[in-house]
Design a protein around this motif. Structure first.
Motif, PDB file in Angstrom:
ATOM      1  N   GLU A 133       0.814  -1.234   0.110  1.00  0.00           N
ATOM      2  CA  GLU A 133       0.099  -0.064  -0.022  1.00  0.00           C
ATOM      3  C   GLU A 133       0.901   1.392  -0.145  1.00  0.00           C
ATOM      4  N   VAL A 134       1.803   1.273   0.854  1.00  0.00           N
ATOM      5  CA  VAL A 134       2.862   2.428   0.864  1.00  0.00           C
ATOM      6  C   VAL A 134       3.251   2.553  -0.414  1.00  0.00           C
ATOM      7  N   PHE A 135       3.964   1.700  -1.132  1.00  0.00           N
ATOM      8  CA  PHE A 135       4.748   1.738  -2.409  1.00  0.00           C
ATOM      9  C   PHE A 135       3.548   2.191  -3.438  1.00  0.00           C
ATOM     10  N   VAL A 136       2.446   1.556  -3.305  1.00  0.00           N
ATOM     11  CA  VAL A 136       1.676   2.148  -4.752  1.00  0.00           C
ATOM     12  C   VAL A 136       1.230   3.424  -4.321  1.00  0.00           C
ATOM     13  N   ASN A 137       0.916   3.872  -3.027  1.00  0.00           N
ATOM     14  CA  ASN A 137       0.729   5.327  -2.818  1.00  0.00           C
ATOM     15  C   ASN A 137       1.883   6.357  -3.217  1.00  0.00           C
ATOM     16  N   MET A 138       3.116   5.751  -2.977  1.00  0.00           N
ATOM     17  CA  MET A 138       4.473   6.579  -3.621  1.00  0.00           C
ATOM     18  C   MET A 138       4.156   6.637  -5.135  1.00  0.00           C
ATOM     19  N   VAL A 139       3.837   5.407  -5.734  1.00  0.00           N
ATOM     20  CA  VAL A 139       3.719   5.984  -7.260  1.00  0.00           C
ATOM     21  C   VAL A 139       2.813   6.817  -7.554  1.00  0.00           C
ATOM     22  N   ILE A 140       1.430   6.646  -6.823  1.00  0.00           N
ATOM     23  CA  ILE A 140       0.455   7.779  -7.130  1.00  0.00           C
ATOM     24  C   ILE A 140       0.845   9.021  -6.935  1.00  0.00           C
ATOM     25  N   HIS A 141       1.724   9.314  -5.785  1.00  0.00           N
ATOM     26  CA  HIS A 141       1.881  10.640  -5.582  1.00  0.00           C
ATOM     27  C   HIS A 141       3.008  11.178  -6.670  1.00  0.00           C
ATOM     28  N   HIS A 142       3.894  10.395  -7.008  1.00  0.00           N
ATOM     29  CA  HIS A 142       4.723  10.488  -8.194  1.00  0.00           C
ATOM     30  C   HIS A 142       4.012  10.917  -9.543  1.00  0.00           C
ATOM     31  N   VAL A 143       2.887  10.079  -9.668  1.00  0.00           N
ATOM     32  CA  VAL A 143       2.222  10.396 -10.851  1.00  0.00           C
ATOM     33  C   VAL A 143       1.414  11.655 -10.827  1.00  0.00           C
ATOM     34  N   ASN A 144       0.995  11.929  -9.616  1.00  0.00           N
ATOM     35  CA  ASN A 144       0.155  13.218  -9.413  1.00  0.00           C
ATOM     36  C   ASN A 144       1.169  14.375  -9.724  1.00  0.00           C
ATOM     37  N   SER A 145       2.555  14.404  -9.411  1.00  0.00           N
ATOM     38  CA  SER A 145       3.244  15.355  -9.492  1.00  0.00           C
ATOM     39  C   SER A 145       3.581  15.707 -10.899  1.00  0.00           C
ATOM     40  N   VAL A 146       3.564  14.531 -11.619  1.00  0.00           N
ATOM     41  CA  VAL A 146       3.991  14.547 -13.053  1.00  0.00           C
ATOM     42  C   VAL A 146       2.722  15.033 -13.892  1.00  0.00           C
TER      43      VAL A 146
END
Length: 150
Positions: A83-96
């Motif tokens: 869950e933490v990893f996927v949320n990191m990816v989501i936040h990264h995609v959000n920034s992009v």
């Protein structure tokens, strides 16, 4: 003869105007060049962040199911690390997404397909459904449109 007379009487104004126009062109060129440089710098920063996130995936055996298209989240629910990893990816995609929306980075041509494929996987899909309520509406609409192939 009239042109030379006018030039001899207005040479200072003429050269001042040429200097001002030339300075403006140099400023425009510098600004454009600086913008391109900043976009490339932003792209390098995003690429570095992407690399760091996925290094975590490669180095943490607890995350091996994240990209498994056959992962069963009913039999084996999403664990904390996933869950933490996927949320990191989501936040990264959000920034992009916001960097692209503000034209601060060179656009990723296949970003929509990449998001669609990732969020369609069982674990990312489960985490996204749980956490999308905490995201901005325009970002949620963007991810949902990617998922729906629009």
């Amino acid at each position: 003869m009239a042109i030379w007379e006018w030039v001899s009487q207005n040479w200072f104004n003429l050269f001042s105007s040429i200097g001002i126009i030339g300075s403006l062109w140099v400023a425009v060129f510098s600004l454009r060049s600086g913008t391109k440089t900043q976009k490339v710098g932003n792209l390098l920063t995003i690429t570095g962040s992407h690399r760091e996130i996925w290094k975590e995936f490669l180095n943490n055996p607890k995350l091996e199911r994240v990209c498994d298209a056959l992962a069963d989240t009913v039999k084996q629910p999403v664990n904390g690390a996933e869950e933490v990893f996927v949320n990191m990816v989501i936040h990264h995609v959000n920034s992009v997404y916001y960097a692209m929306s503000d034209q601060l980075v060179i656009n990723y041509e296949e970003l929509r397909r990449d998001i669609s494929e990732f969020v369609s996987l069982p674990i990312p899909k489960t985490v996204w459904e749980k956490t999308k309520q905490f995201q901005n509406e325009d970002f949620v609409n963007f991810v949902e449109s990617c998922r729906n192939g629009k």
